[in-house]
Design a protein around this motif. Sequence first.
Motif, PDB file in Angstrom:
ATOM      1  N   SER A 184      -4.113   6.341   4.412  1.00 18.43           N
ATOM      2  CA  SER A 184      -5.444   6.805   4.806  1.00 18.43           C
ATOM      3  C   SER A 184      -5.334   8.053   5.674  1.00 18.43           C
ATOM      4  CB  SER A 184      -6.155   5.702   5.590  1.00 18.43           C
ATOM      5  OG  SER A 184      -5.471   5.468   6.822  1.00 18.43           O
ATOM      6  N   TYR A 185      -6.474   8.650   5.984  1.00 19.26           N
ATOM      7  CA  TYR A 185      -6.489   9.776   6.917  1.00 19.26           C
ATOM      8  C   TYR A 185      -5.934   9.350   8.275  1.00 19.26           C
ATOM      9  CZ  TYR A 185      -9.686  12.049   3.596  1.00 19.26           C
ATOM     10  OH  TYR A 185     -10.239  12.607   2.480  1.00 19.26           O
ATOM     11  N   ASN A 218      -8.355  -0.049  14.165  1.00 19.71           N
ATOM     12  CA  ASN A 218      -8.756   0.117  12.775  1.00 19.71           C
ATOM     13  C   ASN A 218      -9.315  -1.157  12.152  1.00 19.71           C
ATOM     14  OD1 ASN A 218      -8.878   1.792  10.346  1.00 19.71           O
ATOM     15  ND2 ASN A 218      -7.281   0.435   9.558  1.00 19.71           N
ATOM     16  N   THR A 245      -0.943   4.405  -0.601  1.00 18.58           N
ATOM     17  CA  THR A 245      -1.958   5.460  -0.576  1.00 18.58           C
ATOM     18  C   THR A 245      -2.471   5.573   0.856  1.00 18.58           C
ATOM     19  OG1 THR A 245      -3.649   3.845  -1.238  1.00 18.58           O
ATOM     20  CG2 THR A 245      -2.643   5.185  -2.982  1.00 18.58           C
ATOM     21  N   GLN A 256       0.818  -1.209   0.000  1.00 18.17           N
ATOM     22  CA  GLN A 256       0.000   0.000   0.000  1.00 18.17           C
ATOM     23  C   GLN A 256       0.861   1.272   0.000  1.00 18.17           C
ATOM     24  OE1 GLN A 256      -2.795   2.040  -0.611  1.00 18.17           O
ATOM     25  NE2 GLN A 256      -3.885   0.389   0.443  1.00 18.17           N
ATOM     26  N   THR A 281      -4.047  17.073   9.020  1.00 22.56           N
ATOM     27  CA  THR A 281      -4.836  15.991   8.424  1.00 22.56           C
ATOM     28  C   THR A 281      -6.325  16.303   8.535  1.00 22.56           C
ATOM     29  OG1 THR A 281      -3.133  14.355   8.997  1.00 22.56           O
ATOM     30  CG2 THR A 281      -5.338  13.515   8.528  1.00 22.56           C
ATOM     31  N   HIS A 307     -12.658   0.428  10.682  1.00 22.82           N
ATOM     32  CA  HIS A 307     -12.316   1.089   9.420  1.00 22.82           C
ATOM     33  C   HIS A 307     -13.508   1.296   8.475  1.00 22.82           C
ATOM     34  CE1 HIS A 307     -12.129  -3.168   8.211  1.00 22.82           C
ATOM     35  NE2 HIS A 307     -12.335  -2.739   6.981  1.00 22.82           N
ATOM     36  N   GLU A 308     -14.575   0.532   8.621  1.00 20.80           N
ATOM     37  CA  GLU A 308     -15.717   0.694   7.727  1.00 20.80           C
ATOM     38  C   GLU A 308     -16.781   1.641   8.287  1.00 20.80           C
ATOM     39  OE1 GLU A 308     -17.227  -3.159   6.766  1.00 20.80           O
ATOM     40  OE2 GLU A 308     -15.550  -3.663   5.460  1.00 20.80           O
ATOM     41  N   ASP A 322      -2.613   3.065  13.523  1.00 22.10           N
ATOM     42  CA  ASP A 322      -3.955   3.465  13.950  1.00 22.10           C
ATOM     43  C   ASP A 322      -3.932   3.982  15.386  1.00 22.10           C
ATOM     44  OD1 ASP A 322      -3.440   1.000  15.051  1.00 22.10           O
ATOM     45  OD2 ASP A 322      -5.414   0.137  14.634  1.00 22.10           O
ATOM     46  N   SER A 379      -2.163   9.061   8.166  1.00 21.34           N
ATOM     47  CA  SER A 379      -1.579  10.407   8.189  1.00 21.34           C
ATOM     48  C   SER A 379      -1.670  11.029   9.574  1.00 21.34           C
ATOM     49  CB  SER A 379      -2.294  11.292   7.161  1.00 21.34           C
ATOM     50  OG  SER A 379      -1.839  12.621   7.223  1.00 21.34           O
ATOM     51  N   HIS A 432       0.855  11.679  -3.683  1.00 24.85           N
ATOM     52  CA  HIS A 432      -0.316  11.461  -2.838  1.00 24.85           C
ATOM     53  C   HIS A 432      -0.336  12.542  -1.780  1.00 24.85           C
ATOM     54  CE1 HIS A 432      -2.904   9.522   0.237  1.00 24.85           C
ATOM     55  NE2 HIS A 432      -3.450   8.911  -0.787  1.00 24.85           N
TER      56      HIS A 432
END
Length: 354
Positions: A94-95, A320, A92, A90, A347, A324-325, A197, A98, A130
């Motif tokens: 996630s918030y 997370n 990319t 990975q 962020t 996460h969902e 996380d 970051s 990114h």
Amino acid sequence: MFRMPSCLLKLTRVVLSHKPWALLILIFLSVSFAYIKLHSTVWEDPRSRGPPYSLSAEISCAHSVPSSLNIAAGHSPSTANVFFVETSEQTTPSYLFSCSVESAARTHPASRVVVLMKGLAKGNASLPKHWAFSLLSCFPNVEIRPLDMTELFSGTPLAPWYLQPKRHQEPHFLHVLSDACRIVLMWKFGGIYLDTDFIVLKNLQNLTNALGIQDEKELNGAFLSFKPKHKFMKLCMQDFVRNYNGWLWGHQGPDLLTRVFKKWCSLRTIKSMRCKGVSALAPEVVYPIPWQDWKKLFEAVSALELHNLLKNSYAVHVWNKLSHETKLEIPSQALLAQLYSQFCPATYAKMKQD
């Protein structure tokens, strides 16, 4: 704009008082000077021009990073490193990823915050395009590097384990790989390890040779803080190989740390204590929200409730894998939204913008 040197000014006066053909010489010299000036600017020492990765126009470092973190280039932090690890391909972030790194960078301005990512190409000086990399590059104490596991595990009991191809087919391999990386990092280099996380509330440097209690039954390795070459981490590496079972969830992570700590302290049950120089921290220190109550992160709380909940905490684990969902409303009074707002404001600003 450039300033014409005095020699050219003198030549100009001479040209204006003599034949017109000399004007061609003046034009030639002026153009030549301008070309040399431009060429020297483009090919100056790249080290004097900052990192090779150009920041995205959507991120303004001046607004993202407080002046207290604008430490001079070349600063050599005197305190231990803070490590994050991404064992998948990975690239990319996630918030939450970051926010974890940003909050660690803000609370540890004198430490290197090292983010190791398997998906980054080794030897490539540029980061992927990114927003998270652009934002995190604003922090002078954040270093994002490729994760070379063969190199990391070399010279440890985990080297032959990693080189067995059949391991890569196990159902929890990425998580097991993360479990392996953190104990080897602590053994080889020491410092602080955090999962991506975590939201860090306070400086963690005074929590030395420590790990946190997740609940009354188990320790968790999402936070680790150890001196390099500590015997406890050596025992963890040995147990990792000796009692390996990659098919059982948590066996190489929380279960391993719990097994080793119980042997280390001759315990039958886990409790908050310091034994032979290693501390098992009470749940509220780094796991103030139990995993069973993870939904509380998305519930609205008052500022006073938040203060009382976190007054003895150094960090908050967001769990997370479970959360996460779940959609987080931004802005809102949700506990997690307030944590973003206070501890990773750059962020959070990006989240509001999106």
